[in-house]
Design a protein around this motif. Structure first.
Motif, PDB file in Angstrom:
ATOM      1  N   LEU A 801      -3.107  -1.919   3.139  1.00 19.97           N
ATOM      2  CA  LEU A 801      -2.776  -2.234   4.527  1.00 19.97           C
ATOM      3  C   LEU A 801      -2.608  -3.743   4.717  1.00 19.97           C
ATOM      4  O   LEU A 801      -1.659  -4.196   5.350  1.00 19.97           O
ATOM      5  N   ASN A 802      -3.552  -4.508   4.176  1.00 22.26           N
ATOM      6  CA  ASN A 802      -3.496  -5.964   4.300  1.00 22.26           C
ATOM      7  C   ASN A 802      -4.312  -6.569   3.158  1.00 22.26           C
ATOM      8  O   ASN A 802      -4.695  -5.857   2.221  1.00 22.26           O
ATOM      9  N   ASN A 803      -4.610  -7.832   3.229  1.00 23.63           N
ATOM     10  CA  ASN A 803      -5.312  -8.499   2.136  1.00 23.63           C
ATOM     11  C   ASN A 803      -6.779  -8.102   2.020  1.00 23.63           C
ATOM     12  O   ASN A 803      -7.432  -8.427   1.024  1.00 23.63           O
ATOM     13  N   ILE A 804      -7.309  -7.453   3.037  1.00 24.57           N
ATOM     14  CA  ILE A 804      -8.738  -7.101   2.992  1.00 24.57           C
ATOM     15  C   ILE A 804      -9.007  -5.602   3.066  1.00 24.57           C
ATOM     16  O   ILE A 804     -10.148  -5.176   2.909  1.00 24.57           O
ATOM     17  N   GLN A 805      -7.979  -4.774   3.303  1.00 20.27           N
ATOM     18  CA  GLN A 805      -8.199  -3.344   3.465  1.00 20.27           C
ATOM     19  C   GLN A 805      -7.146  -2.515   2.767  1.00 20.27           C
ATOM     20  O   GLN A 805      -5.968  -2.896   2.685  1.00 20.27           O
ATOM     21  N   GLN A 806      -7.602  -1.344   2.270  1.00 24.06           N
ATOM     22  CA  GLN A 806      -6.716  -0.295   1.794  1.00 24.06           C
ATOM     23  C   GLN A 806      -6.951   0.948   2.650  1.00 24.06           C
ATOM     24  O   GLN A 806      -8.008   1.098   3.254  1.00 24.06           O
ATOM     25  N   MET A 807      -5.974   1.820   2.670  1.00 29.33           N
ATOM     26  CA  MET A 807      -6.118   3.053   3.436  1.00 29.33           C
ATOM     27  C   MET A 807      -6.000   4.272   2.525  1.00 29.33           C
ATOM     28  O   MET A 807      -5.029   4.378   1.767  1.00 29.33           O
ATOM     29  N   LEU A 808      -6.979   5.154   2.597  1.00 27.18           N
ATOM     30  CA  LEU A 808      -6.904   6.457   1.952  1.00 27.18           C
ATOM     31  C   LEU A 808      -6.407   7.429   3.018  1.00 27.18           C
ATOM     32  O   LEU A 808      -7.066   7.628   4.041  1.00 27.18           O
ATOM     33  N   ILE A 809      -5.250   8.010   2.796  1.00 30.54           N
ATOM     34  CA  ILE A 809      -4.581   8.835   3.812  1.00 30.54           C
ATOM     35  C   ILE A 809      -4.629  10.297   3.398  1.00 30.54           C
ATOM     36  O   ILE A 809      -4.161  10.666   2.308  1.00 30.54           O
ATOM     37  N   ILE A 810      -5.191  11.151   4.243  1.00 34.88           N
ATOM     38  CA  ILE A 810      -5.195  12.594   4.026  1.00 34.88           C
ATOM     39  C   ILE A 810      -4.151  13.176   4.975  1.00 34.88           C
ATOM     40  O   ILE A 810      -4.200  12.937   6.190  1.00 34.88           O
ATOM     41  N   HIS A 811      -3.207  13.933   4.455  1.00 31.03           N
ATOM     42  CA  HIS A 811      -2.111  14.426   5.302  1.00 31.03           C
ATOM     43  C   HIS A 811      -1.637  15.788   4.793  1.00 31.03           C
ATOM     44  O   HIS A 811      -1.971  16.191   3.680  1.00 31.03           O
ATOM     45  N   LYS A 812      -0.871  16.522   5.604  1.00 31.80           N
ATOM     46  CA  LYS A 812      -0.526  16.288   6.981  1.00 31.80           C
ATOM     47  C   LYS A 812      -1.219  17.341   7.834  1.00 31.80           C
ATOM     48  O   LYS A 812      -1.384  18.486   7.413  1.00 31.80           O
TER      49      LYS A 812
END
Length: 872
Positions: A801-812
């Motif tokens: 997402l940015n320099n300090i965070q990642q996103m684990l995405i569960i979908h849909k």
């Protein structure tokens, strides 16, 4: 003392009594009696009357979704809430007025609990009315106050039941669990008997919302034993029947539906119980015959006109159980034609026809039925995704089968030679002219017949236009459906097989042409077809007369045969059909580009189907002629092959970790170098979308905005089904909108949307410092998905997402409700995320539209605030 004086004295006494008892500052017998009488008769009675009338109207008009397990309680849909407003608002006004005017307080203006007996019931009525108006927070606040103030009375248990119901409606599963556990622990000694059925029911409601269906049945069984309301017990028995069907215990389901009917439930529930019991077909011979007779009687013009589609469907299911499939197909078709208001039932009947065609390997017909199913089926229907997947597979299968049929027909015409083909086309054109002349003559004769008959048109005899007469229109629709069935509005709609004439069908995609060119060519072909209806050249332009054209045609056939075999093998699971088509491919084109993988597939499939001779044949080909290929290694030493694959996977992950670190450190030259190496060494690895995205970002920093746009467009085109597409599209939209400020997004005015959406994601936003633990979290959630949400087929991706965070995405997720349910389950099971420190992640769910806004913004803080205030 005369009579007049006595009356005056009594009047004065009553006046003094009224004046003295009006005060709410004194807690005496006189004031308690006065305020209790007023609260009961002036307010509570009329408010409760309005509330009961609203609930009665709700039960009369509400339609449950019987395609899924019906809920324990009946709550209004958004479309039904408005009709409840007048009654519920009146109940709220009456209850609130009584609380304001008749609550006895102490010197500190605090209520003296239960000083006025009916005030507590006014609080309960106030909360109930807010709940049914869907004003859940207001209901929760009232119940929280009532529970606290009346904690020393038995009334608190009734308030707690409604508090649990409100938390369930809010989706606050953890809060509801606390209240439910407290109620259940108090059952043995403290809870009044009249509240016991409600405790079991609200516990069942909570269990249903978190998917613990065995416990739902357990709680409802207990509730039935102590519940006195027959209509309520009937609903519980119906739910138990549904749960039993879900678990495959049809005998128990049949018994439950029978018990439901014995209690004379509401009309719609009575009808559904009869239909389901009939479909189960588990009674004795005489009982089953009686059930069928009753269903046939229900088809007569009575109150069940709008339910005839369900009745026909039940008769079809009975016919299937009795082994009479032709009769079942007839009833399914009648069900489709009889459908007037229930689109879901029409979809289910189409689905049944599709399944029958699928079982008989009539895949073209099955594909058409599934098309009709998806058109009519609601997006929230459980199992819709699996139907869509099957339809998609059949779409691809039929597309490739049509390619084979078309190209084979065109090649057959090409083999006639130029003159032979021209003669063949001339005969086709002549036949078409004769057919059109015949139709014109029939139309002329029909017109003359109508003019001479002097019979008024049905529905027009009253002087009104035909289309103003609903019965005439309905009759016309039924006649059309009876003759033509459910045809989409399109060119040549009368034809069930549009590819009957290969020369006309060839106006579509030419052999060897790409999908990207097909739209333009189809449009051009249609225009040519209209302008050159009887032009021989327009029919012959796609016939492969030259060697180059014939090669392109053969390549199309090879591609189609390979795809057909793969679909049969991997998706439809019809190994004999896959074997047959692969054999045809190898016979017709022995040196095709797919021969090695086809050899291996044939070896695999023949081994599974027990054809040892053919399996050995293909095994020997691979081992003797192609000993150095991965397929030969897979046969000789599968363990070694898997070790090599695992080693490759680990190497890819190491590359990914290193590239990601370079990306975070803004070392874009190293990112480009790593991406190029991975593309060269492991071109088809599953992490390629993420490498492609990081490569696009590195290109943007090295070569500028236009190069960045082109790279992002490439990502979108190459990986249209990957989550990374959403991210790339968001950035591309931002670049196109504000190309000079791509890294200066105005974060001061981020506006998130409260609108409903059709797609949702559950997100775990994780600090980059914990990136090494992401795979552990993914494995934990994957195990949970397999156990709890196996039917949903959720997938997971992780992106930066940015320099300090990642996103684990569960979908849909198909709706806000399912996303909320998933979120609450993860929230109430902290062990799922125990690998992460509590302050290192944020958990939330988000709509597709808001996800785009979040990614453009690049921060989660504002959305988490929005989520806590408005979403959860």
């Amino acid at each position: 003392m005369n009579r007049v004086n006595i009356l005056r004295l009594c009047a004065i006494v009553l006046l003094l009594w009224g004046v003295l008892s009006c005060t709410t500052q004194k807690n005496t017998w006189l004031t308690r009696t006065f305020h209790n009488t007023c609260a009961r008769d002036n307010g509570y009675f009329w408010g409760k009357l309005a509330y009961d009338q609203g609930i009665a109207n709700l039960y009369q008009n509400h339609k449950d979704d019987y395609t899924d397990i019906i809920p324990v309680y009946v709550y209004p849909d958004p479309s039904e809430t408005g009709a409840l407003y007048p009654n519920m608002s009146r109940a709220i006004k009456k209850a609130d007025t009584m609380i304001q005017k008749h609550t006895i307080t102490d010197k500190g203006k605090r209520e003296i609990p239960d000083a006025v007996h009916y005030i507590k019931y006014c609080y309960l009525l106030l909360a109930q009315a807010h709940l049914y108006k869907n004003e859940l927070l207001e209901a929760s606040d009232v119940l929280e106050y009532a529970t606290k103030e009346y904690r020393k009375t038995d009334f608190k248990y009734e308030a707690m039941v409604w508090q649990a119901r409100t938390f369930n409606q809010l989706g606050s599963v953890s809060k509801a669990e606390e209240v439910v556990d407290l109620l259940r622990s108090s059952l043995s000694k403290k809870v009044p008997k009249k509240i016991v059925p409600d405790v079991y029911a609200v516990a069942a409601d909570w269990n249903m919302r978190i998917g613990q269906y065995p416990e739902v049945e357990n709680q409802l069984t207990r509730a039935i034993k102590v519940e006195k309301n027959k209509k309520t017990k009937a609903r519980y028995w119906f739910i138990i029947g549904q749960l039993s069907e879900r678990d495959g215990d049809n005998e128990k389901a049949y018994s439950s539906y029978t018990k439901c009917l014995a209690l004379h439930p509401y009309n719609d529930l009575d009808f559904e119980a009869r239909i389901r019991r009939a479909i189960l077909h588990l009674g004795g011979e005489k009982e089953n015959e009686k059930i069928k007779e009753n269903l046939v009687k229900m088809l007569k013009p009575t109150k069940y006109i709008d339910e005839r589609d369900q009745i026909y469907y039940a008769l079809a299911e009975i016919a299937l159980k009795e082994g009479n499939e032709p009769l079942a197909v007839e009833y399914f078709h009648k069900s489709v034609k009889a459908s007037t208001t229930n689109a879901t039932q029409k979809a289910i009947s189409f689905l049944a026809l599709g399944n029958l065609a699928f079982d008989h390997e009539n895949y073209r017909a099955a594909k058409n039925y599934y098309d009709s199913t998806i058109i009519a089926l609601a997006k929230k229907y459980r199992g819709r995704d699996s139907i869509v997947a099957k339809k998609t597979n059949l779409d691809n299968l039929v597309r490739d089968l049509n390619v084979i049929d078309l190209q084979d027909s065109l090649q057959r015409i090409a083999r006639m030679g130029q003159k032979g083909a021209e003669k063949y086309v001339d005969s086709l054109i002549a036949a078409q002219k004769r057919e059109e002349e015949r139709k014109l003559e029939e139309a002329r004769q029909a017109t003359e017949s109508n003019q001479n008959s002097n019979v008024p048109v049905s529905g027009a005899s009253n002087g009104k236009w035909y289309f103003y007469n609903p019965s005439s229109v309905s009759q016309g629709i039924n006649e059309f459906a009876s003759r033509w069935g459910n045809r989409p509005l399109e060119d040549n709609w009368r034809r069930s097989h549009k590819i009957a004439n290969p020369l006309q069908a060839a106006g579509g995609t030419e052999p060897g042409s790409s999908a990207g060119d097909s739209t333009k060519k189809i449009t051009t072909a249609k225009k040519d077809s209209l302008q050159n209806k009887y032009n021989r050249a327009s029919y012959l332009k796609n016939v492969p007369f030259t060697d180059e054209q014939m090669k392109a045609s053969n390549d199309s056939v090879i591609e189609a045969y390979f795809n057909v075999g793969f679909i049969y093998k991997e998706y439809i699971k019809n190994l004999p059909k896959a074997e047959e088509d692969y054999e045809t491919l190898l016979t017709r084109f022995p040196e095709n580009k797919y021969k090695l993988i086809v050899y291996y597939n044939q070896y695999q499939m023949y081994t599974q189907t027990g054809n040892t001779e053919r399996a050995e044949y293909y095994k020997n080909i691979l081992l003797t002629k192609y000993p150095d290929t991965e397929y030969a290694l897979l046969i000789r030493d599968p363990d070694k092959y898997r070790q090599q694959q695992e080693a490759s996977r680990q190497q890819i992950l190491r590359y990914y970790a290193a590239t990601l670190q370079s990306y975070k450190e803004e070392n874009y030259a190293e990112v480009l170098n790593d991406c190029a190496e991975v593309d060269s060494l492991y071109p088809k690895n599953p992490e390629m979308p993420k490498f492609a995205f990081m490569e696009a970002a590195a290109i943007g920093h090295a070569q500028g905005i236009e190069a960045y746009k082109n790279a992002l467009e490439k990502v979108i085109i190459q990986y249209p089904k990957d989550t990374i597409k959403v991210v790339a599209q968001s950035i591309l939209d931002l670049l196109n909108k504000k190309p000079k400020a791509i890294n200066k997004v105005d974060t001061a005015h981020v506006v998130y949307l409260k609108d409903e959406d059709t797609t949702y994601y559950c997100i775990v936003a994780i600090d980059n410092k914990q990136s090494a633990k992401i795979n552990t979290v993914k494995n934990s959630l994957a195990d949970m998905n397999a156990k709890i949400y196996s039917e949903e087929h959720f997938t997971m991706d992780d992106i930066v997402l940015n320099n300090i965070q990642q996103m684990l995405i569960i979908h849909k997720f198909r709706s806000n409700t399912t996303a909320k349910s998933y979120y609450n389950y993860v929230l109430t099971n902290p062990d799922l995320l125990k690998a992460l420190p509590a302050d290192s992640y944020k958990l939330f769910y988000i709509s597709d539209k808001n996800f785009h806004i979040l990614f453009k913004h690049g921060k989660t803080d504002e959305y988490v605030d929005f989520f806590n205030d408005y979403v959860r």
